[in-house]
Motif scaffolding. Structure first.
Motif, PDB file in Angstrom:
ATOM      1  N   ARG B  48      -2.821  -7.103  -0.569  1.00  0.00           N
ATOM      2  CA  ARG B  48      -1.490  -6.585  -0.919  1.00  0.00           C
ATOM      3  C   ARG B  48      -1.798  -5.023  -1.408  1.00  0.00           C
ATOM      4  NH1 ARG B  48       2.334 -10.128  -1.478  1.00  0.00           N
ATOM      5  NH2 ARG B  48       1.686 -12.334  -2.477  1.00  0.00           N
ATOM      6  N   LYS B  49      -1.045  -3.976  -1.219  1.00  0.00           N
ATOM      7  CA  LYS B  49      -1.317  -2.830  -1.754  1.00  0.00           C
ATOM      8  C   LYS B  49      -1.359  -2.722  -3.586  1.00  0.00           C
ATOM      9  CE  LYS B  49       0.270   0.193   1.850  1.00  0.00           C
ATOM     10  NZ  LYS B  49      -0.343  -0.599   2.842  1.00  0.00           N
ATOM     11  N   TRP B  50      -2.226  -1.791  -3.824  1.00  0.00           N
ATOM     12  CA  TRP B  50      -2.330  -2.081  -5.246  1.00  0.00           C
ATOM     13  C   TRP B  50      -0.994  -1.788  -6.153  1.00  0.00           C
ATOM     14  CZ3 TRP B  50      -1.029   2.129  -8.094  1.00  0.00           C
ATOM     15  CH2 TRP B  50      -0.784   3.553  -7.691  1.00  0.00           C
ATOM     16  N   GLY B  85      -9.679   1.064  -3.278  1.00  0.00           N
ATOM     17  CA  GLY B  85      -9.201  -0.014  -2.373  1.00  0.00           C
ATOM     18  C   GLY B  85      -9.961  -1.338  -2.360  1.00  0.00           C
ATOM     19  N   ASN B 516     -10.273  -6.344   3.385  1.00  0.00           N
ATOM     20  CA  ASN B 516      -9.409  -5.027   3.399  1.00  0.00           C
ATOM     21  C   ASN B 516     -10.315  -4.362   4.191  1.00  0.00           C
ATOM     22  OD1 ASN B 516      -6.929  -5.714   1.909  1.00  0.00           O
ATOM     23  ND2 ASN B 516      -8.334  -5.739  -0.023  1.00  0.00           N
TER      24      ASN B 516
END
Ligand code: SF4
Ligand SMILES: [Zn+2]
Lengths: 391, 582
Positions: B48-50, B85, B516
């Motif tokens: 997921r995005k942070w 990231g 990622n």
């Protein structure tokens, strides 16, 4: 890399030239030579997260001593010298050459004794760790054997095997200190002279078998700077391993100095001396632990709690642990060394001091150890003759 | 259960509800606690995005936290890093972990996003969602003051609320969960603070054995010059390293363009000691007490801060360093990254920021206003946006801490392969390359370093999971800690068993990063350190790193770690470590 440690083991009398098998592992595994034991060692390494391994039969007298202790220990040898207490805890014995059994033991300890076969030690960072552990085990067993014998003699517990082994070992050439010659003369009034003199004194201490190379430290004061060997340096290889420390505390570069820095500074404060030598000569250590006081309530804790005024060959013996804790030897040694040629720390080692150069500390260390050795055998002879008279 | 509490709290900020989860014992055995367990619970969300509401913030203590084991006061904060990231985690001191354990929880999993600003107040029996609009924008010490009856407090400051990529979570006013921008995770959830206070006791399997084993470690620590020596961290704080790093030509100066600092002698720990006469304090339960705080409550900067706010930005005013440190804490910003982005900007602009303007610049970064507002993006993004990527001294967009890798090849490798960006703590090779513990290694050679780095990453993953302070390992080893672990939990393990768990934890982190897109291309150092033509005018006092030797060391590291040559996890190893089900 292998050669360096083969040479060191040989020079220290810890192994014979052709004995050691050493492995070093990074992405791939390298050995110093071929040996039938390598497949077993490879399996041992497989089971452990380490990067170096050392296997060797120790040289005499260690071989006989360790075999005896292993045979009579019931699985774990528990020496009481400071080195073992602090760093090794105890010395496990493995009776088989089974790699899994060996690996299981090494999962918990830095080395293992294989009776009559040899010692295995390892490093997680470098072969040097394996070397230091090997050397520590030999030292600890030597000290334990001679201490135990004297203790057993006092308590009339010497059995045939112990007596036989003692006689055998006592007659071996062994690591007898000897020296005839001179050291660099003082005053040491330049940094170059200080470094050279420290280098020489450290080297001679090891070369003459007074002390094993990693077990000691040395310092010299020049003006307001204390030059002291770094932590984990070896006395016979001090080049690049001496920290200059401003004595006014204005820099922390001494963070890598020997763990006995505080003791050295304390000694200088108390005595005004300029040179200090510290090492772990065997018989000084053995005699420091030979106490005939019956029913002492501090027994078992002598190394930190002994309050008796004890001496060996007129050299005071004090309690104290490595470093700066509440029981640190930095709290006991400085006071005790005033007006003496040296101080022995219980179960640990000897400090000697000088002013102009390292002659006095070196020769005092040498003579104290020699006297302790003689005193040891005198005590043994005494006890033996008293006992045979008593019979 | 002994050591562990056996419970974690799942807290959802969107619905403002919470529930108790009781992890299976096998999860504890496989991941221990702290960083290990946090990673386990991060794993399903790592794609997921942070800033996704479902992205959890994980806070975990370990089985030794809150016991009488040596240095038991640490805990881990983790999520996906807004800065890099990668996985983002931070081992932090203070009292948070201990208080958490006393509430009966080993960890917190916080997900969702609140509509209004809130705080969390956690006790033995309850989790309360407290409105916090009134304290939005407050500094961390102001939040701390508002929560003073609520035990240990983890809070964010204005920097996180204003989107600074390197914002921290500040614990108990002085301890930073830093480096990875985790403050932004809280800000994204509109969570201003978490306060915990508990009264429970941690059950110990064998208290007598624990006492003995603890003494074994304390004896080793007393014998360690770096910890309890006259010039060790107990006496001077981590700033004790300052003189040595300069003496070894490793002090990053002028944004890593030089490696010695002419003013080092007047900016060292001793100079602070003399000027500010601080007292000792530290994480709960720790007898080292390496934190230095003055009577008036001012923190003496840690080594990294001391170094980067002086040499890196060419400042030789101690008071500026003190204030910069204070402002970063108040605003909730990482000191290493804050100093680095100033240094980066200095290099790009060719203009030194005068000492008297540094604090002002930091305030502008934190508030996102003024000339320095855009520096909140961090040096990697800043340098790229200025067309000068070479001026960012980062790995995976995270700034290098205060050790020039040209002076220690193990450090060079460790910076490159760390799972959270340029981090000195993952493998801490400074221990053997500079501090000579457990023995000295040749700092100018890569020989043996691949395996050493791998092993020490595993050791430190265990330390972060137990938890224990990494500084203890200047003296003790997992051999002694395994005995402590067994005494506390009743699970009999050896040091080597723990290392295997450490390996699992590290490999799992590599797996998450791989998901990622992180691979070999990211395990690299800035070109400056290899002396490439465009940067060769740098006046470094150390030779450049041999790029070929470096790349071979990275390859060797992959071999030792069981990755493929692109740095990616392989099925066989995943299975061997029992990570295939995760
Ligand atoms: S040594 Fe310092 S950082 Fe580590 S636990 Fe103790 S006080 Fe905290
Ligand atoms: Zn000693």
């Amino acid at each position: 890399m292998f050669r360096e440690f083969e040479d060191k083991l040989l020079a220290a009398g810890l192994t014979e030239r052709s004995s050691p098998v050493m492995g070093f592992l990074d992405a791939s595994l390298e050995w110093n030579r071929d040996d039938p034991v390598i497949p077993i060692l490879e399996e041992v390494i497989q089971g452990l997260s380490i990067n170096s391994i050392l296997f060797s039969k120790p040289a005499e007298p260690y071989r006989t001593i360790i075999s005896y202790l292993a045979r009579t220990s019931g699985g774990v040898i528990c020496p009481e010298d400071c080195e073992t207490r602090t760093f090794l805890h105890d010395l496990p014995v493995c009776r088989s050459m089974d790699s899994r059994e060996i690996a299981t033991i090494l999962k918990n300890r830095k080395g293992v004794i294989l009776p009559d076969v040899g010692l295995i030690t390892y490093g997680m960072v470098s072969l040097e760790q394996a070397y230091v552990t090997f050397s520590s085990i030999c030292f600890a067993c030597f000290v334990k054997f001679f201490s135990d014998y004297l203790g057993a003699l006092r308590n009339r517990h010497v059995d045939e095997l112990l007596q036989k082994t003692f006689e055998q070992v006592a007659n071996m050439p062994g690591p007898h200190p000897s020296f005839s010659g001179a050291l660099m003369k003082g005053p040491l009034d330049s940094e170059r002279m200080v470094l050279d003199a420290m280098d020489e004194a450290g080297r001679l201490t090891v070369e003459n078998r007074l002390v094993d190379s990693y077990f000691g430290n040395i310092s010299c004061r020049l003006g307001n700077t204390l030059y002291i060997s770094q932590t984990g340096s070896s006395l016979d290889n001090l080049a690049g391993c001496i920290d200059p420390i401003p004595m006014d505390g204005s820099s922390c570069t001494g963070i890598t100095a020997s763990s006995e820095l505080d003791a050295h500074l304390g000694i200088i404060r108390e005595t005004g001396c300029n040179t200090i030598l510290h090492g772990h000569p065997r018989f000084s250590v053995i005699l420091s632990m030979d106490c005939d006081k019956a029913h002492c309530e501090q027994r078992g804790q002598c190394h930190i709690r002994c309050r008796e005024e004890r001496d060996v060959c007129r050299i005071p013996v004090v309690p104290g642990e490595v470093g700066t804790g509440v029981y640190g030897l930095c709290n006991t040694v400085p006071e005790a060394i005033k007006d003496h040629d040296g101080v022995i720390v219980y179960g640990h080692g000897l400090f000697t001091i000088g002013n102009e150069d390292f002659s006095k500390p070196f020769f005092n260390l040498f003579h104290i150890e020699k006297q302790c050795r003689e005193e040891y055998f005198r005590r043994v002879a005494d006890l033996l003759s008293r006992q045979s008279a008593g019979h | 259960m002994y050591g562990w509490c056996g419970k974690i709290a799942r807290i959802d900020l969107t619905s403002q509800t919470w529930e108790v989860e009781k992890p299976d014992i096998s999860i504890y055995q496989n991941f221990i606690g702290g960083r290990g367990l946090a990673g386990y619970y991060l794993s399903p969300h790592i794609h997921r995005k942070w800033h996704a509401p479902e992205m959890p913030l994980l806070i975990f203590a370990g089985p030794l936290t809150g016991t009488t084991s040596p240095t038991p006061g640490r805990s881990t904060f983790m999520s996906r890093s807004p800065l890099t990231g990668t996985i983002g985690d931070s081992s932090v001191g203070g009292c948070f972990g201990t208080e958490l354990k006393k509430t009966g929880f080993d960890g917190l999993i916080i997900t969702g996003r609140s509509r209004r600003n809130i705080g969390l107040e956690i006790t033995n029996t309850s989790v309360q969602f407290v409105p916090a609009d009134a304290i939005h924008g407050m500094t961390t010490s102001q939040v701390q003051a508002c929560c003073k009856d609520h035990g240990s407090v983890a809070a964010i400051g204005p920097a996180a609320e204003n989107g600074v990529r390197f914002s921290n979570i500040i614990i108990d006013g002085h301890y930073a969960a830093g480096r990875n921008g985790l403050g932004l995770i809280l800000a994204g959830k509109k969570l201003k603070y978490i306060a915990v206070t508990g009264t429970g006791k941690i059950r110990i399997f064998d208290p007598e054995k624990l006492k003995d084993e603890r003494e074994n470690i304390r004896r080793l620590m007393a014998a360690s010059p770096a910890i309890f020596g006259r010039f060790g961290i107990s006496a001077y704080g981590t700033g004790a390293l300052y003189d040595l790093m300069d003496a070894r030509n490793m002090m990053p100066t002028d944004n890593f363009q030089k490696t010695r600092f002419a003013h080092a002698w007047s900016m060292n720990a001793h100079a602070y000691e003399k000027q500010y006469k601080p007292g000792k304090t530290g994480c709960r339960g720790c007898h080292v007490q390496c934190k230095k705080i003055t009577d008036s409550g001012r923190s003496i900067p840690e080594f990294e801060t001391m170094s980067h706010f002086s040499a890196l930005i060419n400042n030789h005013d101690r008071e500026t360093v003190m204030e910069a440190n204070r402002i970063c804490n108040e605003m909730g910003m990482d000191t290493i990254s804050a100093a680095s982005v100033l240094a980066c900007r200095q290099e790009i602009s060719g203009k030194r920021i005068p000492s008297q303007n540094i604090v002002g610049a930091l305030l502008e970064i934190a508030h996102g206003k003024g000339e320095y507002a855009n520096l909140g993006m961090g040096s990697a993004r800043l340098a790229r946006s200025c067309g000068r990527p070479d001026a960012a001294i980062t790995v995976k967009q995270q700034d290098l801490s205060a050790y020039d890798p040209r002076g220690a090849m193990g450090m060079a490798l460790a910076f490159a392969v760390s799972t959270r960006g340029a981090c000195h703590l993952r493998a801490y090779p400074i221990s053997h390359e500079i501090l000579r513990k457990p023995v000295a290694t040749d700092r100018f050679r890569f020989t043996g370093k691949a395996r050493i780095i791998k092993i020490n990453e595993d050791v430190n993953a265990v330390a972060d999971s137990l938890t224990a302070c990494k500084f203890t390992f200047f003296a003790a080893s997992l051999e002694e800690y395994a005995a402590v672990f067994s005494a506390v939990t009743g699970h009999s393990l050896t040091g080597q068993d723990l290392l295997k768990t450490g390996e699992r934890i590290c490999y799992h982190e590599r797996m998450m990063n791989a998901k990622n897109g992180f691979s070999r291309k990211d395990d690299d150092l800035p070109p400056r350190f290899f002396g490439e033509p465009e940067t060769s005018q740098s006046a470094a006092d150390l030779k450049p790193i041999d790029r070929k030797a470096f790349q071979k060391a990275v390859s060797d590291y992959y071999t030792v770690r069981g990755l493929d040559q692109d740095g990616m996890p392989v099925a066989e190893k995943i299975k061997e470590l029992g990570l295939d089900g995760i």
